[in-house]
Design a protein around this motif. Sequence first.
Motif, short mmCIF file in Angstrom:
data_model
loop_
_atom_site.label_atom_id
_atom_site.label_comp_id
_atom_site.label_asym_id
_atom_site.label_seq_id
_atom_site.Cartn_x
_atom_site.Cartn_y
_atom_site.Cartn_z
N LYS A 34 53.88 -47.33 -11.76
CA LYS A 34 54.60 -46.99 -12.86
C LYS A 34 55.36 -48.29 -13.30
O LYS A 34 56.11 -48.84 -12.66
N ILE A 35 55.12 -48.79 -14.83
CA ILE A 35 55.98 -50.09 -15.14
C ILE A 35 56.66 -49.78 -16.38
O ILE A 35 56.08 -49.18 -17.27
N ARG A 36 58.10 -49.69 -16.27
CA ARG A 36 58.81 -49.13 -17.13
C ARG A 36 60.06 -50.22 -17.30
O ARG A 36 60.81 -50.40 -16.13
N THR A 61 40.37 -40.52 -8.23
CA THR A 61 40.96 -41.54 -9.09
C THR A 61 41.87 -41.28 -10.18
O THR A 61 42.64 -41.90 -10.60
N SER A 62 41.74 -39.83 -10.72
CA SER A 62 42.46 -39.38 -11.91
C SER A 62 43.79 -39.03 -11.44
O SER A 62 43.88 -38.39 -10.52
N LEU A 63 45.01 -39.47 -12.23
CA LEU A 63 46.24 -39.16 -12.09
C LEU A 63 46.58 -38.01 -12.76
O LEU A 63 46.66 -38.34 -14.20
N VAL A 64 47.10 -36.82 -12.28
CA VAL A 64 47.59 -35.77 -13.14
C VAL A 64 49.19 -35.63 -12.88
O VAL A 64 49.65 -35.44 -11.80
N ILE A 65 49.82 -35.76 -14.18
CA ILE A 65 51.30 -35.72 -13.90
C ILE A 65 51.75 -34.27 -14.72
O ILE A 65 51.31 -34.22 -15.86
N LYS A 66 52.40 -33.32 -14.06
CA LYS A 66 52.89 -32.14 -14.62
C LYS A 66 54.18 -32.19 -15.24
O LYS A 66 54.90 -32.97 -14.62
N THR A 77 57.13 -41.78 -20.14
CA THR A 77 56.73 -42.85 -20.94
C THR A 77 56.88 -44.32 -20.22
O THR A 77 58.16 -44.70 -19.71
N ALA A 78 55.59 -44.76 -20.16
CA ALA A 78 55.63 -46.18 -19.19
C ALA A 78 54.10 -46.56 -19.34
O ALA A 78 53.39 -46.06 -19.96
N THR A 79 53.92 -47.78 -18.73
CA THR A 79 52.68 -48.35 -18.50
C THR A 79 52.30 -47.94 -16.98
O THR A 79 52.98 -48.02 -16.16
N TYR A 80 51.03 -47.18 -16.92
CA TYR A 80 50.67 -46.79 -15.48
C TYR A 80 49.48 -47.79 -15.25
O TYR A 80 48.41 -48.06 -16.10
N ARG A 81 49.55 -48.50 -14.13
CA ARG A 81 48.37 -49.32 -13.62
C ARG A 81 47.66 -48.81 -12.42
O ARG A 81 48.53 -48.27 -11.53
N CYS A 82 46.46 -48.50 -12.52
CA CYS A 82 45.69 -48.15 -11.46
C CYS A 82 44.86 -49.51 -10.79
O CYS A 82 44.32 -50.32 -11.52
N ILE A 85 47.43 -48.50 -18.43
CA ILE A 85 47.49 -47.15 -19.25
C ILE A 85 48.81 -46.89 -19.97
O ILE A 85 49.61 -46.72 -19.16
N GLN A 86 48.84 -46.73 -21.19
CA GLN A 86 50.11 -46.75 -21.93
C GLN A 86 50.40 -45.16 -22.07
O GLN A 86 49.49 -44.82 -22.68
N LEU A 87 51.30 -44.84 -21.59
CA LEU A 87 51.68 -43.30 -21.74
C LEU A 87 52.87 -43.11 -22.61
O LEU A 87 53.94 -43.51 -22.15
N THR A 88 52.76 -42.60 -23.66
CA THR A 88 53.93 -42.30 -24.65
C THR A 88 54.10 -40.61 -24.75
O THR A 88 53.27 -39.96 -25.06
N VAL A 89 55.39 -40.37 -24.21
CA VAL A 89 55.68 -38.78 -24.33
C VAL A 89 56.61 -38.61 -25.41
O VAL A 89 57.70 -38.92 -25.38
N GLN A 90 56.25 -37.76 -26.32
CA GLN A 90 57.18 -37.67 -27.68
C GLN A 90 58.13 -36.70 -27.13
O GLN A 90 58.10 -35.64 -26.50
#
Length: 88
Positions: A21-23, A50-55, A62-67, A83-88
């Motif tokens: 996670k890059i924030r 391979t898939s990351l599931v965040i509950k 909100t951050a950039t996630y790098r696999c 992958i850029q994740l933005t949580v509203q």
Amino acid sequence: VELSCIIKSIATPDPRIEWKKIRDGETSYVFFENKMQGDFATRAEILSRTSLVIKNTTRMDTATYRCEVAAPSDTKTIDEINIQLTVQ
């Protein structure tokens, strides 16, 4: 939320997969050495290797996630996707 890191062709039988996670310029481990790290240990999991599931995502996620995938036996020994994740 599910973040997917798809691995296509692999000659390496067990590639090393890490999620970071890059924030705000800071990088921290999410999935390292085959286990979840930090607060992700109680609210995240890996699906299909391979898939990351965040509950229970919050704005703090909100951050950039790098696999990152390391496959020493493959032609391309290391690869990554951001992958850029933005949580509203």
